[in-house]
Design a protein around this motif. Structure first.
Motif, PDB file in Angstrom:
ATOM      1  N   ARG A  23     -20.005 -13.777 -12.249  1.00  0.00           N
ATOM      2  CA  ARG A  23     -20.513 -13.683 -13.621  1.00  0.00           C
ATOM      3  C   ARG A  23     -19.897 -12.481 -14.321  1.00  0.00           C
ATOM      4  N   GLU A  24     -19.088 -12.738 -15.343  1.00  0.00           N
ATOM      5  CA  GLU A  24     -18.436 -11.654 -16.087  1.00  0.00           C
ATOM      6  C   GLU A  24     -19.370 -11.143 -17.169  1.00  0.00           C
ATOM      7  N   TRP A  25     -19.374  -9.811 -17.347  1.00  0.00           N
ATOM      8  CA  TRP A  25     -20.224  -9.213 -18.377  1.00  0.00           C
ATOM      9  C   TRP A  25     -19.551  -9.383 -19.739  1.00  0.00           C
ATOM     10  N   LYS A  26     -20.244 -10.050 -20.641  1.00  0.00           N
ATOM     11  CA  LYS A  26     -19.680 -10.328 -21.962  1.00  0.00           C
ATOM     12  C   LYS A  26     -19.872  -9.125 -22.885  1.00  0.00           C
ATOM     13  N   GLN A  27     -18.763  -8.617 -23.405  1.00  0.00           N
ATOM     14  CA  GLN A  27     -18.836  -7.487 -24.323  1.00  0.00           C
ATOM     15  C   GLN A  27     -19.033  -7.976 -25.757  1.00  0.00           C
ATOM     16  N   LEU A  28     -19.723  -7.157 -26.543  1.00  0.00           N
ATOM     17  CA  LEU A  28     -20.034  -7.499 -27.915  1.00  0.00           C
ATOM     18  C   LEU A  28     -19.091  -6.785 -28.886  1.00  0.00           C
ATOM     19  N   GLU A  29     -18.945  -7.358 -30.043  1.00  0.00           N
ATOM     20  CA  GLU A  29     -18.191  -6.697 -31.117  1.00  0.00           C
ATOM     21  C   GLU A  29     -19.086  -5.622 -31.729  1.00  0.00           C
ATOM     22  N   VAL A  30     -18.513  -4.487 -32.090  1.00  0.00           N
ATOM     23  CA  VAL A  30     -19.279  -3.375 -32.648  1.00  0.00           C
ATOM     24  C   VAL A  30     -18.776  -3.070 -34.059  1.00  0.00           C
ATOM     25  N   VAL A  31     -19.714  -3.001 -34.991  1.00  0.00           N
ATOM     26  CA  VAL A  31     -19.384  -2.685 -36.387  1.00  0.00           C
ATOM     27  C   VAL A  31     -20.125  -1.416 -36.795  1.00  0.00           C
ATOM     28  N   ILE A  32     -19.369  -0.384 -37.142  1.00  0.00           N
ATOM     29  CA  ILE A  32     -19.944   0.889 -37.603  1.00  0.00           C
ATOM     30  C   ILE A  32     -19.351   1.191 -38.978  1.00  0.00           C
ATOM     31  N   PRO A  33     -20.154   1.239 -40.040  1.00  0.00           N
ATOM     32  CA  PRO A  33     -19.636   1.517 -41.386  1.00  0.00           C
ATOM     33  C   PRO A  33     -18.877   2.840 -41.445  1.00  0.00           C
ATOM     34  N   ASP A  34     -17.904   2.900 -42.331  1.00  0.00           N
ATOM     35  CA  ASP A  34     -17.043   4.084 -42.427  1.00  0.00           C
ATOM     36  C   ASP A  34     -17.822   5.371 -42.675  1.00  0.00           C
ATOM     37  N   ASP A  35     -18.855   5.306 -43.516  1.00  0.00           N
ATOM     38  CA  ASP A  35     -19.590   6.531 -43.822  1.00  0.00           C
ATOM     39  C   ASP A  35     -20.347   7.059 -42.600  1.00  0.00           C
ATOM     40  N   LEU A  36     -20.719   6.165 -41.685  1.00  0.00           N
ATOM     41  CA  LEU A  36     -21.389   6.591 -40.460  1.00  0.00           C
ATOM     42  C   LEU A  36     -20.382   7.031 -39.400  1.00  0.00           C
ATOM     43  N   ARG A  37     -19.216   6.413 -39.384  1.00  0.00           N
ATOM     44  CA  ARG A  37     -18.174   6.779 -38.429  1.00  0.00           C
ATOM     45  C   ARG A  37     -17.730   8.225 -38.620  1.00  0.00           C
ATOM     46  N   GLN A  38     -17.786   8.689 -39.866  1.00  0.00           N
ATOM     47  CA  GLN A  38     -17.319  10.042 -40.176  1.00  0.00           C
ATOM     48  C   GLN A  38     -18.203  11.127 -39.571  1.00  0.00           C
ATOM     49  N   GLN A  39     -19.369  10.746 -39.068  1.00  0.00           N
ATOM     50  CA  GLN A  39     -20.270  11.734 -38.478  1.00  0.00           C
ATOM     51  C   GLN A  39     -19.919  12.065 -37.026  1.00  0.00           C
ATOM     52  N   ALA A  85     -26.827  -9.349 -33.469  1.00  0.00           N
ATOM     53  CA  ALA A  85     -26.966 -10.736 -33.905  1.00  0.00           C
ATOM     54  C   ALA A  85     -25.650 -11.467 -33.709  1.00  0.00           C
ATOM     55  N   GLU A  86     -25.721 -12.615 -33.062  1.00  0.00           N
ATOM     56  CA  GLU A  86     -24.559 -13.490 -32.868  1.00  0.00           C
ATOM     57  C   GLU A  86     -23.367 -12.756 -32.254  1.00  0.00           C
ATOM     58  N   GLY A  87     -23.650 -11.964 -31.243  1.00  0.00           N
ATOM     59  CA  GLY A  87     -22.589 -11.290 -30.511  1.00  0.00           C
ATOM     60  C   GLY A  87     -21.995 -10.083 -31.206  1.00  0.00           C
ATOM     61  N   VAL A  88     -22.663  -9.579 -32.248  1.00  0.00           N
ATOM     62  CA  VAL A  88     -22.155  -8.427 -33.000  1.00  0.00           C
ATOM     63  C   VAL A  88     -23.214  -7.334 -33.042  1.00  0.00           C
ATOM     64  N   VAL A  89     -22.824  -6.113 -32.669  1.00  0.00           N
ATOM     65  CA  VAL A  89     -23.695  -4.946 -32.781  1.00  0.00           C
ATOM     66  C   VAL A  89     -23.389  -4.256 -34.106  1.00  0.00           C
ATOM     67  N   SER A  90     -24.384  -4.134 -34.955  1.00  0.00           N
ATOM     68  CA  SER A  90     -24.196  -3.499 -36.262  1.00  0.00           C
ATOM     69  C   SER A  90     -25.015  -2.211 -36.325  1.00  0.00           C
ATOM     70  N   VAL A  91     -24.329  -1.078 -36.471  1.00  0.00           N
ATOM     71  CA  VAL A  91     -25.025   0.199 -36.630  1.00  0.00           C
ATOM     72  C   VAL A  91     -25.466   0.303 -38.083  1.00  0.00           C
ATOM     73  N   VAL A  92     -26.771   0.511 -38.299  1.00  0.00           N
ATOM     74  CA  VAL A  92     -27.307   0.514 -39.655  1.00  0.00           C
ATOM     75  C   VAL A  92     -27.688   1.901 -40.142  1.00  0.00           C
ATOM     76  N   GLU A  93     -27.863   2.857 -39.211  1.00  0.00           N
ATOM     77  CA  GLU A  93     -28.264   4.199 -39.616  1.00  0.00           C
ATOM     78  C   GLU A  93     -28.010   5.171 -38.476  1.00  0.00           C
ATOM     79  N   VAL A  94     -27.736   6.421 -38.832  1.00  0.00           N
ATOM     80  CA  VAL A  94     -27.608   7.487 -37.843  1.00  0.00           C
ATOM     81  C   VAL A  94     -28.492   8.640 -38.298  1.00  0.00           C
ATOM     82  N   ARG A  95     -29.457   9.001 -37.455  1.00  0.00           N
ATOM     83  CA  ARG A  95     -30.388  10.079 -37.796  1.00  0.00           C
ATOM     84  C   ARG A  95     -30.159  11.257 -36.855  1.00  0.00           C
ATOM     85  N   LYS A  96     -30.310  12.459 -37.357  1.00  0.00           N
ATOM     86  CA  LYS A  96     -30.253  13.633 -36.508  1.00  0.00           C
ATOM     87  C   LYS A  96     -31.579  13.795 -35.773  1.00  0.00           C
ATOM     88  N   ILE A  97     -31.505  14.150 -34.496  1.00  0.00           N
ATOM     89  CA  ILE A  97     -32.717  14.336 -33.698  1.00  0.00           C
ATOM     90  C   ILE A  97     -33.136  15.802 -33.749  1.00  0.00           C
TER      91      ILE A  97
END
Length: 229
Positions: A158-174, A217-229
Motif C-alpha cells: 500500500r503506497e502512501w498517497k501524497q496530497l497537493e498543497v496550496v499556500i497563498p503567496d501572502d502566507l508563504r512570505q511568512q 478537500a478532494e486531495g488538496v491541502v489548502s492553508v487558509v490562515e497562519v497565526r502566531k502562537i
C-alpha cells in the motif's frame, strides 16, 4: 539465581523541533528530509569527547520515548493496532508495525546529520516532536544496517498517497525557504487522523511558533490562515 533488575534508563538528550505537538509529526523518519531538528545533550553527556568521530558518519539511529503518550495506557497494552497506511480499517500485530502505542513506548528513528556545532547535533528528517527524550544515539553503518533487498510487509502493498498543497503567496512570505519546504512536505503527507473526511473542517498545526490553519478537500491541502502562537 535472582533475576537481575534492568537499570532504569534516563534521557541523555532532548530533541528540539519546530513541531510542538503530535499532530503533524511525519509518520516515519526520512519522509520529510527538509525538516530540521537538534539533539541537545544533558549535562553529563554534553562533552566533546562523547561526540568524537561522529562527524564521520552521515546518519544516526535515535532511541527515544513516546513521551506524549503517557495518558494512552489502554492503547499501549493492546496487542493489535490499526496502521494508517492500511486506512485504519485493518488490524496488525503491534510488533509488525511502527505504531507509537507500544508496551514500552520506545521509538527508533534514522536521521541524517546536518552538522555538529557546540556539542549539539543538528539533523534532518526526524519524526520526533519538540522536547522528546532521547535515550541513546548510535551511528548508522551501511554494511550492517542497509538491506535494500528486504521485504517490507504490508508497506510494500500500500503506497502512501501524497496530497497537493496550496499556500497563498501572502502566507508563504511568512516563512523562510527551508521552513516552507518542510511545511509543504509535512502537509502533503496528510497529518489528519485517517478517519477524518470532513472537507469543511479546519485543522491547526503548530509549526515553528505558528499555528497553521488548513483544510483538505478532494486531495488538496489548502492553508487558509497562519497565526502566531
Amino acid at each position: 539465581m535472582k533475576d537481575k533488575i534492568m537499570k532504569q534508563i534516563t534521557p541523555i538528550a532532548h530533541f528540539r523541533s519546530p513541531l510542538t505537538s503530535k499532530f503533524g509529526i511525519p509518520r516515519q523518519s526520512g519522509l520529510v528530509d527538509e525538516l530540521r531538528g537538534s539533539i541537545v545533550f544533558e549535562k553529563p553527556y554534553a562533552q566533546p569527547d562523547a561526540l568524537r568521530g561522529i562527524e564521520d558518519f552521515d546518519y544516526l539511529w535515535l532511541i527515544w520515548g513516546f513521551s506524549a503518550n503517557s495518558d494512552d495506557a489502554g492503547e499501549s497494552r493492546s496487542l493489535t493496532v490499526r496502521p494508517p497506511r492500511l486506512g485504519g480499517n485493518q488490524r496488525m500485530g503491534v510488533f509488525a508495525t511502527r505504531s507509537p502505542f507500544r508496551p514500552n513506548g520506545l521509538g527508533l528513528s534514522c536521521v541524517r546529520i546536518e552538522k555538529v556545532e557546540n556539542g549539539v547535533i543538528h539533523v534532518l528528517g526526524a519524526d520526533l516532536m519538540d522536547g522528546t527524550p532521547i535515550y541513546d544515539v548510535k551511528p548508522y553503518v551501511p554494511y550492517a544496517d542497509a538491506h535494500p533487498e528486504a521485504r517490507g510487509g504490508f508497506t510494500d502493498q500500500r503506497e502512501w498517497k501524497q496530497l497537493e498543497v496550496v499556500i497563498p503567496d501572502d502566507l508563504r512570505q511568512q516563512f523562510s525557504s527551508g521552513e516552507l519546504a518542510a511545511l509543504t512536505k509535512i502537509l502533503s503527507l496528510d497529518p489528519r487522523p485517517h478517519y477524518h473526511t470532513d472537507s469543511q473542517r479546519i485543522y491547526g498545526l503548530p509549526f515553528g511558533g505558528r499555528d497553521i490553519r488548513f483544510r483538505v478537500a478532494e486531495g488538496v491541502v489548502s492553508v487558509v490562515e497562519v497565526r502566531k502562537i
